[in-house]
Design a protein around this motif. Structure first.
Motif, mmCIF file in Angstrom:
data_model
loop_
_atom_site.group_PDB
_atom_site.id
_atom_site.type_symbol
_atom_site.label_atom_id
_atom_site.label_comp_id
_atom_site.label_asym_id
_atom_site.label_seq_id
_atom_site.Cartn_x
_atom_site.Cartn_y
_atom_site.Cartn_z
ATOM 1 N N ASP A 115 71.841 47.430 64.943
ATOM 2 C CA ASP A 115 70.841 46.655 64.202
ATOM 3 C C ASP A 115 69.488 46.694 64.913
ATOM 4 O O ASP A 115 68.442 46.897 64.281
ATOM 5 N N VAL A 116 69.514 46.497 66.240
ATOM 6 C CA VAL A 116 68.267 46.509 67.008
ATOM 7 C C VAL A 116 67.593 47.871 66.902
ATOM 8 O O VAL A 116 66.365 47.965 66.750
ATOM 9 N N ALA A 117 68.387 48.943 66.965
ATOM 10 C CA ALA A 117 67.823 50.289 66.842
ATOM 11 C C ALA A 117 67.177 50.485 65.473
ATOM 12 O O ALA A 117 66.119 51.117 65.354
ATOM 13 N N THR A 118 67.793 49.922 64.432
ATOM 14 C CA THR A 118 67.230 50.027 63.085
ATOM 15 C C THR A 118 65.902 49.280 62.995
ATOM 16 O O THR A 118 64.924 49.787 62.429
ATOM 17 N N TYR A 119 65.860 48.072 63.564
ATOM 18 C CA TYR A 119 64.616 47.298 63.542
ATOM 19 C C TYR A 119 63.519 48.019 64.328
ATOM 20 O O TYR A 119 62.362 48.088 63.888
ATOM 21 N N GLN A 120 63.890 48.569 65.509
ATOM 22 C CA GLN A 120 62.892 49.245 66.334
ATOM 23 C C GLN A 120 62.383 50.509 65.651
ATOM 24 O O GLN A 120 61.192 50.838 65.735
#
Length: 531
Positions: free
Chosen positions: A242-247
């Motif tokens: 999820d964090v990678a998607t947001y970044q």
């Protein structure tokens, strides 16, 4: 030993041009550790891998086993030793053998410490080497890129004495290719290839560190299904994804920003895109906006890291439309012309009269020091020629080395009002006029008091300003041709993340495929990105 065995086998079976060097860290925490470390070095050499033992040096008179923060301090010393060893051998990628069990222990430790959400994404598979902040050639440095290579215009206003500006790049990157695999799987791989499995005896002492205690809980207790290694690893993977998607979304938006970086003054002008239509309906719109603002803030902040929590006010100020329906924002709905956060001064600008695109621009600069703010300084080594002087990270923004031709104490610190005025008066009329124009253009108002200045400290505690190294100006008068005639410096801006250039023919980056060598019957493939 599993990682070493995999590297050795990969090099042999794939005829890979892989240059592998192994480091064995002796923590010096118990008798016999050096003998064991030497044994591991020998086993690595038997695999055809050059190996070196690194001995940790604890402060004199300190018994590390009595330290309340033993785990933290050992980690710091270990990574600094590894980083320096890599730098000395021009190694840019450091592979570590952390596995899925280590990941589960890390996440459970963070749960116990009260971490939530993003804080539970666990160990990152690729990252800058930790604990090495400020070490040149290890921490985000070691390679130099001229300004023209960074697709930024060379300033027309610079002093003729100013060296060609540019950024530092490089540094040591840590990679953990085994995070997807459990300890049992890796030990079985070693057994299959008749490679001994080596484990530090101190790992079994549950009283030594928090991690050891967590490891003991996993090994000796039957935990609820939600707290098993598999469940915790799955949780960590979901959060990391999820964090990678947001970044990725934030970086895409950063690529749409208009960004003008001035590395002489350490400022950046940014025109952010309109996010209301794109992010207002996104459940994590404010998180993505904060990640976008962090990319810009990281260009100028003196702080080593910027957390998303530090950027709540900037996000509300820059993107108020994201929160127009949020009644809980309260005072955050009031818009300010300028404010500070994460060591950065944010200032609104209307640049339409300057021929720039219409819309609101933001000027980001280092927070202007106040009386209550400690002004950083760096002392310069004496006598060494410039090229033999070590680069030092000043104020988290500039890598600088200086030749001090005098026997007096020379320091680098942020300029002060009285010293800057005295420095301008020391220049001849032409140089003073040019400097005043440069300051007005690139460091207006209080921003000029965030510039590095070389200052001599006299025995009576008085000071003499000697140079503004990032602008290329040196003091005038008789001293310039006398004691300080050979004063010289080299300044480079720290490594920064700039918006990526567009893809060419749909291709971005460079990847290679490494076939899994974890034992017979496995056909998984792992993509390792070249950094």
């Amino acid at each position: 030993m599993a990682l070493a065995a995999l590297c050795s086998r990969f090099k042999k079976e794939e005829n890979a041009l892989l240059d592998v060097t192994a480091f064995v860290v002796d923590h010096k925490l118990r008798p016999g550790s050096t003998t064991e470390a030497n044994g591991v070095v020998q086993q690595l050499q038997n695999l055809g891998i050059p190996a070196h033992r690194l001995d940790l040096e604890w402060p004199q008179g300190v018994n590390p086993l009595e330290l309340p923060n033993l785990e933290t301090e050992a980690r710091r010393l270990r990574f600094r030793a590894l980083g320096l060893a890599c730098s000395q051998r021009k190694i840019r990628s450091l592979l570590l053998a952390h596995h899925r069990d280590d990941q589960a222990e890390t996440v459970l430790t963070r749960l116990v410490a009260g971490r939530t959400s993003i804080g539970l994404q666990g160990i990152r598979p690729v990252a800058d080497i930790p604990e090495c902040y400020g070490i040149y050639g290890v921490y985000q440095s070691g390679r130099f890129r001229f300004l023209r290579e960074c697709h930024l215009p060379r300033e027309e206003y610079q002093s003729p004495k100013a060296p060609s500006p540019g950024f530092e790049t490089g540094g040591v990157r840590v990679m953990r290719p085994l995070l997807r695999f459990g300890k049992d799987r890796l030990s079985a791989t070693c057994a299959h290839w008749n490679v001994p499995w080596v484990e530090d005896e101190t790992n079994s002492d549950r009283t030594l560190t928090v991690r050891n205690a967590v490891r003991h809980i996993f090994q000796s207790h039957r935990l609820p299904a939600a707290l098993t290694k598999e469940s915790i690893s799955a949780l960590s993977n979901r959060i990391a994804a999820d964090v990678a998607t947001y970044q990725e979304a934030a970086d895409k938006l950063f690529g749409e920003c208009q960004v003008e970086v001035n590395i002489r003054s350490g400022t950046v002008a940014v025109r952010f895109p309109d996010l209301a239509s794109e992010l207002k309906i996104h459940s994590k719109g404010s998180t993505i906006a904060a990640m976008l603002v962090r990319r810009a803030a990281e260009l100028v902040t003196p702080e080593p890291e910027v957390s998303l929590q530090q950027l709540q006010i900037p996000v509300h100020q820059i993107f108020p439309d994201l929160f127009e329906d949020d009644c809980s924002s309260g005072a955050a709905n009031k818009l300010y012309r300028r404010f500070t956060a994460a060591g950065v001064m944010f200032s609104r600008q209307d640049r339409s009269k300057e021929g720039h695109a219409a819309g609101e621009w933001w000027l980001l600069s280092r927070q202007i020091p106040s009386r209550d703010l400690l002004i950083p300084f760096t002392e310069i080594n004496r006598f060494l020629p410039l090229k033999e002087q070590p680069f030092q990270l000043f104020d988290g923004r500039f890598w600088i080395r200086v030749r001090n031709p005098s026997k007096r104490r020379l320091t680098v610190r942020l300029s002060r009002r009285e010293e800057l005025s005295k420095f301008i008066k020391s220049l001849d009329y032409t140089a003073a006029t040019r400097l005043s124009g440069v300051l007005q253009k690139v460091a207006p108002g209080g921003i000029r008091y965030t510039l590095p200045m070389l200052v001599v400290e006299n025995a009576d505690n008085s000071t003499e300003p000697m140079a503004l190294p990032t602008l290329g100006f040196k003091l005038g008068g008789s001293q310039a041709d006398g004691e300080w005639a050979d004063l010289a410096w080299d300044v480079r801006y720290r490594k920064v993340y700039l918006p990526r250039p567009p893809k060419v023919d749909g291709i971005e980056g460079n990847e290679s495929v490494m076939t899994s060598l974890l034992g017979p019957g496995h056909t998984e493939q792992h993509h390792i990105q070249h950094l």
